[in-house]
Motif scaffolding. Structure first.
Motif, PDB file in Angstrom:
ATOM      1  N   LEU A   1       0.833  -1.199   0.000  1.00  0.00           N
ATOM      2  CA  LEU A   1       0.000   0.000   0.000  1.00  0.00           C
ATOM      3  C   LEU A   1       0.868   1.250   0.000  1.00  0.00           C
ATOM      4  O   LEU A   1       1.941   1.273   0.603  1.00  0.00           O
ATOM      5  CB  LEU A   1      -0.893   0.028   1.243  1.00  0.00           C
ATOM      6  N   SER A   2       0.372   2.292  -0.634  1.00  0.00           N
ATOM      7  CA  SER A   2       0.990   3.616  -0.491  1.00  0.00           C
ATOM      8  C   SER A   2       0.132   4.495   0.417  1.00  0.00           C
ATOM      9  O   SER A   2       0.588   5.523   0.901  1.00  0.00           O
ATOM     10  CB  SER A   2       1.165   4.287  -1.855  1.00  0.00           C
ATOM     11  N   ASP A   3      -1.109   4.059   0.652  1.00  0.00           N
ATOM     12  CA  ASP A   3      -2.034   4.816   1.498  1.00  0.00           C
ATOM     13  C   ASP A   3      -3.069   3.839   2.047  1.00  0.00           C
ATOM     14  O   ASP A   3      -3.745   3.145   1.285  1.00  0.00           O
ATOM     15  CB  ASP A   3      -2.712   5.918   0.681  1.00  0.00           C
ATOM     16  N   TYR A   4      -3.216   3.778   3.371  1.00  0.00           N
ATOM     17  CA  TYR A   4      -4.181   2.862   3.989  1.00  0.00           C
ATOM     18  C   TYR A   4      -5.631   3.298   3.751  1.00  0.00           C
ATOM     19  O   TYR A   4      -6.551   2.508   3.947  1.00  0.00           O
ATOM     20  CB  TYR A   4      -3.919   2.763   5.493  1.00  0.00           C
TER      21      TYR A   4
ATOM     22  N   GLU B   1     -10.840  -2.021  -8.236  1.00  0.00           N
ATOM     23  CA  GLU B   1     -11.494  -0.732  -8.048  1.00  0.00           C
ATOM     24  C   GLU B   1     -10.781   0.019  -6.936  1.00  0.00           C
ATOM     25  O   GLU B   1     -10.140  -0.584  -6.069  1.00  0.00           O
ATOM     26  CB  GLU B   1     -12.968  -0.918  -7.679  1.00  0.00           C
ATOM     27  N   ASN B   2     -10.871   1.331  -6.976  1.00  0.00           N
ATOM     28  CA  ASN B   2     -10.254   2.134  -5.931  1.00  0.00           C
ATOM     29  C   ASN B   2     -11.214   2.244  -4.748  1.00  0.00           C
ATOM     30  O   ASN B   2     -12.414   2.466  -4.927  1.00  0.00           O
ATOM     31  CB  ASN B   2      -9.925   3.526  -6.460  1.00  0.00           C
ATOM     32  N   VAL B   3     -10.689   2.053  -3.533  1.00  0.00           N
ATOM     33  CA  VAL B   3     -11.506   2.165  -2.325  1.00  0.00           C
ATOM     34  C   VAL B   3     -10.836   3.118  -1.348  1.00  0.00           C
ATOM     35  O   VAL B   3      -9.617   3.295  -1.367  1.00  0.00           O
ATOM     36  CB  VAL B   3     -11.725   0.788  -1.652  1.00  0.00           C
ATOM     37  N   THR B   4     -11.651   3.723  -0.490  1.00  0.00           N
ATOM     38  CA  THR B   4     -11.135   4.669   0.502  1.00  0.00           C
ATOM     39  C   THR B   4     -11.423   4.204   1.920  1.00  0.00           C
ATOM     40  O   THR B   4     -11.206   4.959   2.865  1.00  0.00           O
ATOM     41  CB  THR B   4     -11.753   6.057   0.266  1.00  0.00           C
ATOM     42  N   ASP B   5     -11.900   2.982   2.088  1.00  0.00           N
ATOM     43  CA  ASP B   5     -12.078   2.418   3.429  1.00  0.00           C
ATOM     44  C   ASP B   5     -10.715   2.089   4.021  1.00  0.00           C
ATOM     45  O   ASP B   5      -9.787   1.683   3.302  1.00  0.00           O
ATOM     46  CB  ASP B   5     -12.911   1.138   3.359  1.00  0.00           C
ATOM     47  N   TYR B   6     -10.591   2.218   5.327  1.00  0.00           N
ATOM     48  CA  TYR B   6      -9.341   1.873   6.012  1.00  0.00           C
ATOM     49  C   TYR B   6      -9.010   0.413   5.722  1.00  0.00           C
ATOM     50  O   TYR B   6      -9.843  -0.482   5.922  1.00  0.00           O
ATOM     51  CB  TYR B   6      -9.482   2.115   7.510  1.00  0.00           C
ATOM     52  N   HIS B   7      -7.812   0.169   5.251  1.00  0.00           N
ATOM     53  CA  HIS B   7      -7.458  -1.151   4.720  1.00  0.00           C
ATOM     54  C   HIS B   7      -7.720  -2.279   5.714  1.00  0.00           C
ATOM     55  O   HIS B   7      -8.332  -3.300   5.375  1.00  0.00           O
ATOM     56  CB  HIS B   7      -5.991  -1.170   4.288  1.00  0.00           C
ATOM     57  N   THR B   8      -7.249  -2.144   6.937  1.00  0.00           N
ATOM     58  CA  THR B   8      -7.382  -3.214   7.922  1.00  0.00           C
ATOM     59  C   THR B   8      -8.850  -3.555   8.161  1.00  0.00           C
ATOM     60  O   THR B   8      -9.220  -4.737   8.278  1.00  0.00           O
ATOM     61  CB  THR B   8      -6.706  -2.812   9.245  1.00  0.00           C
TER      62      THR B   8
ATOM     63  N   TRP C   1     -13.860 -24.490   5.476  1.00  0.00           N
ATOM     64  CA  TRP C   1     -13.173 -23.428   4.756  1.00  0.00           C
ATOM     65  C   TRP C   1     -11.778 -23.171   5.303  1.00  0.00           C
ATOM     66  O   TRP C   1     -11.455 -23.467   6.459  1.00  0.00           O
ATOM     67  CB  TRP C   1     -13.983 -22.136   4.772  1.00  0.00           C
ATOM     68  N   PHE C   2     -10.955 -22.614   4.414  1.00  0.00           N
ATOM     69  CA  PHE C   2      -9.603 -22.184   4.750  1.00  0.00           C
ATOM     70  C   PHE C   2      -9.488 -20.719   4.326  1.00  0.00           C
ATOM     71  O   PHE C   2      -9.490 -20.401   3.142  1.00  0.00           O
ATOM     72  CB  PHE C   2      -8.568 -23.041   4.022  1.00  0.00           C
ATOM     73  N   ALA C   3      -9.434 -19.839   5.301  1.00  0.00           N
ATOM     74  CA  ALA C   3      -9.350 -18.403   5.024  1.00  0.00           C
ATOM     75  C   ALA C   3      -7.968 -17.883   5.405  1.00  0.00           C
ATOM     76  O   ALA C   3      -7.553 -17.977   6.556  1.00  0.00           O
ATOM     77  CB  ALA C   3     -10.429 -17.657   5.798  1.00  0.00           C
ATOM     78  N   TRP C   4      -7.269 -17.342   4.417  1.00  0.00           N
ATOM     79  CA  TRP C   4      -5.939 -16.740   4.599  1.00  0.00           C
ATOM     80  C   TRP C   4      -6.170 -15.233   4.671  1.00  0.00           C
ATOM     81  O   TRP C   4      -6.536 -14.601   3.682  1.00  0.00           O
ATOM     82  CB  TRP C   4      -5.087 -17.141   3.404  1.00  0.00           C
ATOM     83  N   VAL C   5      -5.987 -14.645   5.848  1.00  0.00           N
ATOM     84  CA  VAL C   5      -6.244 -13.220   6.050  1.00  0.00           C
ATOM     85  C   VAL C   5      -4.910 -12.516   6.271  1.00  0.00           C
ATOM     86  O   VAL C   5      -4.278 -12.674   7.317  1.00  0.00           O
ATOM     87  CB  VAL C   5      -7.191 -12.988   7.245  1.00  0.00           C
ATOM     88  N   ALA C   6      -4.500 -11.750   5.265  1.00  0.00           N
ATOM     89  CA  ALA C   6      -3.171 -11.126   5.277  1.00  0.00           C
ATOM     90  C   ALA C   6      -3.312  -9.613   5.407  1.00  0.00           C
ATOM     91  O   ALA C   6      -3.547  -8.908   4.420  1.00  0.00           O
ATOM     92  CB  ALA C   6      -2.415 -11.489   4.000  1.00  0.00           C
ATOM     93  N   TYR C   7      -3.183  -9.140   6.633  1.00  0.00           N
ATOM     94  CA  TYR C   7      -3.235  -7.695   6.853  1.00  0.00           C
ATOM     95  C   TYR C   7      -1.943  -7.042   6.350  1.00  0.00           C
ATOM     96  O   TYR C   7      -0.866  -7.629   6.447  1.00  0.00           O
ATOM     97  CB  TYR C   7      -3.429  -7.396   8.329  1.00  0.00           C
ATOM     98  N   SER C   8      -2.057  -5.840   5.848  1.00  0.00           N
ATOM     99  CA  SER C   8      -0.857  -5.081   5.489  1.00  0.00           C
ATOM    100  C   SER C   8      -0.236  -4.456   6.730  1.00  0.00           C
ATOM    101  O   SER C   8       0.958  -4.144   6.742  1.00  0.00           O
ATOM    102  CB  SER C   8      -1.190  -3.983   4.466  1.00  0.00           C
ATOM    103  N   ALA C   9      -1.042  -4.241   7.759  1.00  0.00           N
ATOM    104  CA  ALA C   9      -0.542  -3.690   9.014  1.00  0.00           C
ATOM    105  C   ALA C   9       0.424  -4.666   9.669  1.00  0.00           C
ATOM    106  O   ALA C   9       0.230  -5.882   9.589  1.00  0.00           O
ATOM    107  CB  ALA C   9      -1.712  -3.416   9.957  1.00  0.00           C
ATOM    108  N   PRO C  10       1.457  -4.123  10.316  1.00  0.00           N
ATOM    109  CA  PRO C  10       1.767  -2.698  10.481  1.00  0.00           C
ATOM    110  C   PRO C  10       2.785  -2.159   9.471  1.00  0.00           C
ATOM    111  O   PRO C  10       3.513  -1.197   9.758  1.00  0.00           O
ATOM    112  CB  PRO C  10       2.354  -2.661  11.890  1.00  0.00           C
ATOM    113  N   HIS C  11       2.851  -2.759   8.292  1.00  0.00           N
ATOM    114  CA  HIS C  11       3.775  -2.314   7.249  1.00  0.00           C
ATOM    115  C   HIS C  11       3.577  -0.821   6.947  1.00  0.00           C
ATOM    116  O   HIS C  11       2.484  -0.297   7.061  1.00  0.00           O
ATOM    117  CB  HIS C  11       3.526  -3.158   5.999  1.00  0.00           C
ATOM    118  N   SER C  12       4.642  -0.174   6.529  1.00  0.00           N
ATOM    119  CA  SER C  12       4.562   1.227   6.132  1.00  0.00           C
ATOM    120  C   SER C  12       3.525   1.389   5.013  1.00  0.00           C
ATOM    121  O   SER C  12       3.203   0.396   4.328  1.00  0.00           O
ATOM    122  CB  SER C  12       5.935   1.702   5.657  1.00  0.00           C
TER     123      SER C  12
END
Length: 737
Positions: free
Chosen positions: A184-187, A199-206, A224-235
């Motif tokens: 991400l360049s902007d959360y 599509e472009n979204v403006t919701d907080y990523h996390t 089910w197998f859900a892989w949930v990969a947060y970008s946080a706390p990456h810059s």
């Protein structure tokens, strides 16, 4: 946050700190109403597991969160408040010796393939995982015992850098993908891709990633197998929504620079809150049948790391780069509020998740299941673990035993540490004359060499192979190739040797320039004998169109084919220069001979190639042996130009009809000028100057390329200019002669 007073079932919450950030929890307090007091150690009999019901697997990955940023560990005194992850640890099992790679993509690749980087081709950043590997989600679907599982990946993918494909996760075998393909360049302003549509979204990523996971899980009726990969706390460091953390933060850019770790922790705490919301969204029956795995993908970045040396952070092979938090809680985990010291690597998660889901194998590729540890202490005896990484700053591998750790860098330097007494790796024990220590060193070194040596696995024999792969990504061809061929005129046997690898953002072709087909079989023998070379060419994995084209020249090779032979279309011969066939090195000199015109007498073989004075075999025209020229099938990729763009064979799909691509060059009409250095005569193709480009005359542009389905590439044509006439991108300097 996840407040259901049940023991978490088979939710594998793998908060895999994927990416490039660190996170942890400073708050070790928990809500006593959530976790009933444990008066005695539970046993398997106390918490029976219903084997008949396949457990759900929730795999949570945190991006750039190291041990120093995780409240479940004591590496630092400065920690974030992570009540949700604290509860997971107290209701489950915390592992003290989980190893990953020093970077996000390389760790993700080891998990999703069950293979070390030397075997999955992702050893560095940026990365593009080849579709030749059977990923975890695809393995679940194709294994009879686990085929009922539905899989989804949410959040950061980061395994297709340089690829134009927005469907890369689905192409590899993910049933449902919703997230960000890269960093991400902007959360608060980012591109969300759902099954190939962006599509472009403006919701907080996390929060958005949590919403997507909650929605998908609520619709599932099968395991089910859900892989949930947060970008946080990456810059980038930022201020999360106030409702997700309790830190006092300023919007001042200067404050972020001054108090980086505060903002870094805020992102971790926001992620922890959203993990709690995700778990709260599961109904009681679903939660009881879910195992949760939480892991960090690599260590904390240099700018926010604590306790470890700044040079021992993310991107390094030291503990600060490769040792991460790892917690498992939920169904099947009967060791409650315990810690385990078994040596593990993220690569082992592949087999472990398959084992959890009911698969019949516990050892797959480089992956060993550690599921038994969830209920039995010391049930797995790992003497050593391994990791490796390649980058501009650090390239090498590391192996550790229970007490010692060896790092070997690519230049042969070694460092040995006693992790038992020196976890922060402050004192290198080498060189040493201690016989006992040298014995330990020998065992560790042998283990590392054994694994790292897998880079020299048996090569693939491509003798007389007709290429079929249509991928425009050079990383999909990473492998070692060999061939056994004949110099027909001289009756000599040659052995082709080509290794394609990835280093950073480039594919590297190391070749001896011997083709995968017999050669020197034309009407006249080559004027120069072929000899094996030691050539290296590099191409970018993410080519870009330049503002203007670059002419091909004698000083730059044109392309490298997928059999290790280069393309060098031009001849050093011009009318009126020297003897006419050699010596013309001024690219401004007109009337350059075309080696492919029979009247010019260039001795090429049936593959439109011959040898240079130094013995290098090279193509002057279409390398026919690499594809079926008269086929009615869409042509494969046969090589890559110096600017990184793929070179396809001649056939393409034109609105449902497969036909040959047509060049937009034609012979000029009339006669050439004569006198004053001009040859005169009719334009017949003897000289490259006999041709002119007419835009729109054929399918291809001035460089002999076109864009099909969003992919730009060059196409082989039977007529001039044969392969390419110029570069649409920027040639790599490794092609300079």
């Amino acid at each position: 946050m996840m407040h259901k007073n049940v023991m978490f079932n088979l939710i594998v919450v793998l908060a895999l700190l994927t990416g490039c950030g660190g996170g942890g929890s400073d708050d070790n307090e928990t809500d006593e109403s959530i976790i009933p007091p444990v008066t005695q150690e539970p046993t398997v009999e106390d918490t029976p597991i219903e084997e008949a019901q396949s457990p759900n697997v929730l795999f949570i990955i945190s991006d750039d969160q190291g041990l120093d940023a995780s409240a479940q560990y004591t590496v630092s005194n400065d920690l974030p408040n992570t009540s949700t992850i604290n509860i997971l640890a107290q209701q489950g099992l915390t592992f003290d010796n989980m190893w990953v790679t020093p970077a996000c993509s390389t760790t993700r690749a080891t998990i999703i393939t069950g293979k070390f980087g030397v075997n999955n081709g992702v050893e560095s950043l940026p990365a593009n995982l080849s579709s030749e590997h059977e990923i975890l989600q695809k393995y679940l679907k194709q294994n009879e015992a686990t085929q009922d599982y539905q899989s989804a990946v949410f959040g950061k993918w980061h395994l297709a850098t340089g690829s134009d494909s927005e469907t890369h996760p689905n192409e590899l075998g993910v049933d449902y993908y919703a997230g960000n393909l890269g960093n991400l360049s902007d959360y608060y302003d980012w591109s969300l891709t759902i099954n190939g549509v962006s599509e472009n979204v403006t919701d907080y990523h996390t929060s958005k990633i949590t919403d997507l996971a909650v929605s998908w899980i609520s619709e599932q009726t099968a395991p089910w197998f859900a892989w949930v990969a947060y970008s946080a706390p990456h810059s980038p460091l930022h201020i999360p929504p106030a409702s997700l953390h309790e830190r006092t933060l300023s919007s001042s850019a200067a404050d972020i620079v001054t108090h980086k770790r505060e903002y870094y922790f805020a992102a971790i705490e926001a992620m922890d809150a959203e993990i709690g919301r995700l778990l709260d969204a599961l109904d009681e029956d679903t939660l009881e049948n879910t195992i949760i795995i939480f892991i960090g993908d690599n260590g904390t970045p240099t700018g926010v790391i604590d306790s470890f040396s700044s040079s021992h952070a993310k991107g390094s092979l030291y503990q600060g780069g490769v040792a991460v938090p790892f917690v498992v809680s939920g169904k099947g985990v009967t060791r409650i509020n315990e810690r385990d010291a078994t040596l593990l690597t993220a690569t082992d998660l592949f087999a472990t998740i398959i084992d959890i889901a009911g698969g019949n194998e516990t050892k797959i590729h480089d992956s060993q299941s550690f599921k038994t540890l969830f209920s039995e202490e010391a049930s797995l005896d790992n003497d050593y673990v391994y990791t490796a990484y390649k980058s501009d700053k650090v390239t090498g591998w590391a192996v550790r035993s229970a007490k010692y750790k060896l790092i070997e860098f690519s230049d042969g330097r070694q460092e040995l540490y006693s992790l038992e007494n020196d976890f922060l790796e402050a004192e290198n024990l080498l060189p040493t004359n201690d016989s006992d220590l040298l014995e330990q060193l020998g065992h560790i070194e042998n283990y590392g060499t054994l694994i790292h040596g897998q880079e020299t696995l048996s090569p693939i024999d491509i003798t007389n192979a007709i290429l079929e792969n249509k991928s425009q990504n050079c990383v999909d061809y990473i492998e070692q190739f060999t061939s056994t061929v004949n110099d027909v005129h001289n009756g000599t046997v040659f052995y082709g040797d080509l290794v394609i690898s990835q280093v950073g953002d480039k594919c590297v072709f190391q070749t001896n320039a011997i083709p995968n087909h017999d050669f020197n079989d034309g009407g006249n023998a080559f004027p120069n004998n072929v000899s094996a070379q030691n050539d290296l060419f590099e191409i970018t994995i993410s080519p870009e169109l330049a503002d203007q084209t670059t002419d091909i020249s004698l000083s730059v090779d044109n392309a490298i084919m997928l059999n290790g032979v280069k393309v060098d279309l031009l001849a050093a011969g011009c009318y009126g220069i020297g003897n006419g066939k050699v010596g013309c090195h001024d690219m401004n000199q007109p009337w350059r001979y075309d080696p492919m015109h029979k009247a010019n007498g260039f001795s090429v073989d049936s593959h439109n190639a011959h040898a240079q004075a130094d013995g290098t075999y090279h193509y002057h025209g279409s390398p026919l042996a690499l594809f079926e020229d008269d086929s009615d099938q869409i042509s494969p990729v046969v090589g890559f130009a110096a600017d990184g763009y793929p070179i396809f064979g001649g056939n393409f799909d034109d609105a449902g009809t497969v036909r040959k691509a047509i060049s937009s060059y034609r012979l000029k009409a009339g006669e050439r000028p004569s006198g004053e250095g001009n040859p005169g005569g009719i334009y017949d193709g003897s000289y490259r100057d006999d041709y002119e480009f007419v835009e729109g005359l054929g399918d291809l542009d001035e460089c002999n390329g076109m864009n099909k389905n969003g992919v730009y590439g060059y196409y082989i044509t039977s007529d001039f200019p044969y392969v390419l006439a110029c570069f649409s991108g920027t040639p790599d300097s490794s092609f300079t002669k």
